[in-house]
Write an enzyme that holds these catalytic residues in place. Structure first.
Site, PDB file in Angstrom:
ATOM      1  N   ARG A   1       1.225 -10.669   7.325  1.00 29.99           N
ATOM      2  CA  ARG A   1       0.920  -9.381   6.495  1.00 29.99           C
ATOM      3  C   ARG A   1       2.097  -8.388   6.774  1.00 29.99           C
ATOM      4  NH1 ARG A   1      -3.987  -9.456   8.978  1.00 29.99           N
ATOM      5  NH2 ARG A   1      -3.436  -7.676  10.038  1.00 29.99           N
TER       6      ARG A   1
ATOM      7  N   ASP B   1      14.256  22.999  -2.753  1.00 39.35           N
ATOM      8  CA  ASP B   1      14.902  22.135  -3.719  1.00 39.35           C
ATOM      9  C   ASP B   1      16.308  22.095  -3.312  1.00 39.35           C
ATOM     10  OD1 ASP B   1      12.588  22.573  -5.477  1.00 39.35           O
ATOM     11  OD2 ASP B   1      13.219  24.437  -5.469  1.00 39.35           O
TER      12      ASP B   1
ATOM     13  N   CYS C   1      15.726  24.402   1.991  1.00 40.69           N
ATOM     14  CA  CYS C   1      15.068  25.067   1.233  1.00 40.69           C
ATOM     15  C   CYS C   1      13.997  24.267   0.449  1.00 40.69           C
ATOM     16  CB  CYS C   1      15.899  25.757   0.011  1.00 40.69           C
ATOM     17  SG  CYS C   1      17.161  26.627   0.671  1.00 40.69           S
TER      18      CYS C   1
ATOM     19  N   TYR D   1      18.016  31.065   4.086  1.00 37.41           N
ATOM     20  CA  TYR D   1      16.782  31.768   4.418  1.00 37.41           C
ATOM     21  C   TYR D   1      16.930  32.063   6.097  1.00 37.41           C
ATOM     22  CZ  TYR D   1      14.300  30.846   0.141  1.00 37.41           C
ATOM     23  OH  TYR D   1      14.187  30.979  -1.286  1.00 37.41           O
TER      24      TYR D   1
ATOM     25  N   LYS E   1       0.868  -1.190  -0.031  1.00 37.11           N
ATOM     26  CA  LYS E   1       0.180   0.033   0.013  1.00 37.11           C
ATOM     27  C   LYS E   1       0.850   1.171   0.077  1.00 37.11           C
ATOM     28  CE  LYS E   1      -0.183  -0.086   5.223  1.00 37.11           C
ATOM     29  NZ  LYS E   1      -0.834  -0.553   6.099  1.00 37.11           N
TER      30      LYS E   1
ATOM     31  N   HIS F   1      -6.173  -6.777  12.941  1.00 36.63           N
ATOM     32  CA  HIS F   1      -4.756  -6.078  13.029  1.00 36.63           C
ATOM     33  C   HIS F   1      -4.499  -5.720  14.437  1.00 36.63           C
ATOM     34  CE1 HIS F   1      -1.926  -3.818  11.032  1.00 36.63           C
ATOM     35  NE2 HIS F   1      -2.297  -2.764  11.086  1.00 36.63           N
TER      36      HIS F   1
ATOM     37  N   ARG G   1     -10.561   0.185  14.616  1.00 34.30           N
ATOM     38  CA  ARG G   1     -10.658   0.760  13.153  1.00 34.30           C
ATOM     39  C   ARG G   1     -11.628   0.010  12.626  1.00 34.30           C
ATOM     40  NH1 ARG G   1      -4.661   1.348  10.143  1.00 34.30           N
ATOM     41  NH2 ARG G   1      -5.158  -0.704   9.752  1.00 34.30           N
TER      42      ARG G   1
HETATM   43  C1  LIG Z   1      -0.066  -1.551   6.716  1.00 28.46           C
HETATM   44  C2  LIG Z   1      -0.727  -2.927   7.136  1.00 28.46           C
HETATM   45  C3  LIG Z   1       0.127  -3.916   7.477  1.00 28.46           C
HETATM   46  C4  LIG Z   1       1.563  -4.006   7.410  1.00 28.46           C
HETATM   47  O1  LIG Z   1       2.180  -3.450   8.426  1.00 28.46           O
HETATM   48  P1  LIG Z   1       3.898  -3.199   8.793  1.00 28.46           P
HETATM   49  O2  LIG Z   1       3.953  -2.902  10.226  1.00 28.46           O
HETATM   50  O3  LIG Z   1       4.432  -2.472   7.671  1.00 28.46           O
HETATM   51  O4  LIG Z   1       4.256  -5.031   8.544  1.00 28.46           O
HETATM   52  C5  LIG Z   1      -0.514  -5.074   8.005  1.00 28.46           C
HETATM   53  N1  LIG Z   1      -1.847  -5.369   8.038  1.00 28.46           N
HETATM   54  C6  LIG Z   1      -2.788  -4.193   7.911  1.00 28.46           C
HETATM   55  C7  LIG Z   1      -4.126  -4.397   8.131  1.00 28.46           C
HETATM   56  C8  LIG Z   1      -2.121  -3.006   7.447  1.00 28.46           C
HETATM   57  O5  LIG Z   1      -2.918  -1.890   7.243  1.00 28.46           O
END
Ligand SMILES: *Cc1c(COP(=O)(O)O)cnc(C)c1O
Length: 372
Positions: free
Chosen positions: A218, A309, A307, A262, A36, A163, A134
């Site tokens: 994941r 750039d 800056c 700056y 992602k 998660h 969430r």
């Molecule tokens: C982003 C995400 C992950 C990956 O997390 P990492 O800490 O980068 O391994 C896994 N599961 C869900 C639902 C996420 O949103």
């Protein structure tokens, strides 16, 4: 590396593939590589392909548009959209054989209605909120929700996941989330509804909490060789995929008391060699104190304000214009990691890497980095 650019990223796809192979071996579990946010700014298609080469079984993204980008590049592996899909996107997702996250009664109705209308099955992974607060339904509702999904028609319950909120810390919530999730898995098994892909572990949990591994991890950070915690390096067989480089634009000796940049926040103390680097906050570098770069294997402090750039550094000795400069990566015995930039800015490495602007070209290499 030879390039025509003033500043660029080098993304080592061989490192990505090796990291994935190590994740699969170290966890003993199939891998969903999370790509992602354009693979946290590294490039989703290139990283996704390398991850699959390295043995990833799945790719995971946040939005349908990101899944479409992978499909358009010819990636046919299973792809899970972890986040929201709009009603306007569902038909295209079904046509592209993308797996969607079933996280609420409304998504159940929407997904089932579109799958029935198109007369094509839609694969879904049921999302539980076990404590993250969430997306998801509560773990105790998993069975009734799975039954509803079955009755609705058109849906194939292919997975279930949740998660973890604090997997990178020792925290009582980890146990609680594992328990809640485990009870939901057991209840689904008892009802004969356990889907083939049950998953809970992100990067941190995949290593620290083996009980979270189930059928799939994941993993985003470790795929890219990014740390799980800012203050803890990964085992030596994992390598960071990203290096950020530039060429020295100018090297001039400034007289004592000469202001730099700056606001003139920096005045030279004596005669000083000041280098100009064509990288600024408009490239995604944070405008915080403490930035440094590597030139000639030496660490050089940024002086004055960044800056848009450009930035200025104090040099220990003269370097020719065009000399290679490292913003992130290794040079000589020195190293600056994305974790260093994250620490300086009081944020995460991923916050830093996802904000490296698109105008910084991503150049893909395969293990031929001369500084590695
Ligand atoms: C982003 C995400 C992950 C990956 O997390 P990492 O800490 O980068 O391994 C896994 N599961 C869900 C639902 C996420 O949103």
């Amino acid at each position: 590396m030879k390039t025509s650019h003033p500043t660029w990223l080098e993304i080592d796809l061989a490192a990505v593939a090796r990291n994935c192979a190590h994740i699969v071996r170290d966890t003993g579990t199939p891998l969903m590589a999370i790509v992602k946010g354009d693979a946290y700014g590294h490039g989703a298609v290139a990283v996704g392909q390398a991850a699959l080469e390295g043995g990833a079984a799945w790719l995971g993204v946040a939005r349908y548009g990101e899944a479409w980008t992978l499909r358009a590049a010819g990636i046919q592996a299973p792809v899970l959209v972890l986040g929201m899909v709009t009603p306007e996107e569902v038909d295209a997702a079904i046509a592209a054989a993308v797996t969607l996250t079933l996280h609420s009664p409304a998504t159940l109705e929407l997904f089932a209605a579109r799958a029935r209308a198109l007369q094509r099955p839609l694969r879904v992974h049921l999302k539980l909120d076990t404590g993250m607060g969430r997306l998801g339904v509560f773990a105790e509702d998993a069975v009734s929700f799975a039954q509803q999904a079955g009755r609705a028609g058109g849906l194939v319950l292919d997975g279930m996941f949740s998660h973890l909120a604090v997997a990178d810390e020792e925290h009582p919530l980890n146990d609680l989330q594992l328990k809640r999730f485990g009870r939901a898995v057991a209840a689904l098994e008892e009802a004969g509804l356990r889907p083939p892909w049950v998953h809970l572990a992100n990067s941190a949990a995949a290593y620290a909490l083996p009980a979270s591994r189930y059928d799939l991890t994941r993993v985003g950070n470790v795929v890219l060789g990014l740390r799980i915690r800012l203050d803890q390096s990964l085992p030596g067989h994992y390598a960071p995929a990203l290096a950020w480089k530039a060429r020295l634009a100018s090297c001039r000796c400034l007289p004592p008391g000469w202001g730099v940049g700056y606001g003139q926040t920096y005045l030279t103390r004596g005669e000083e060699l000041i280098g100009v680097i064509p990288v600024g906050y408009g490239d995604g570098l944070r405008r915080v104190p403490g930035n440094r770069v590597l030139i000639g294997g030496r660490s050089c402090p940024v002086v004055g304000r960044l800056c848009l750039d450009q930035l200025m550094v104090r040099l220990p000795c003269a370097f020719p214009e065009g000399e290679e400069v490292v913003i992130v990566g290794r040079q000589g015995g020195e190293e600056i990691g994305l974790h260093d930039l994250g620490s300086l800015a009081g944020t995460t490495q991923v916050d830093v890497s996802t904000h490296i602007h698109a105008r910084v070209p991503r150049l893909y290499i395969r293990g031929t980095r001369d500084d590695a």
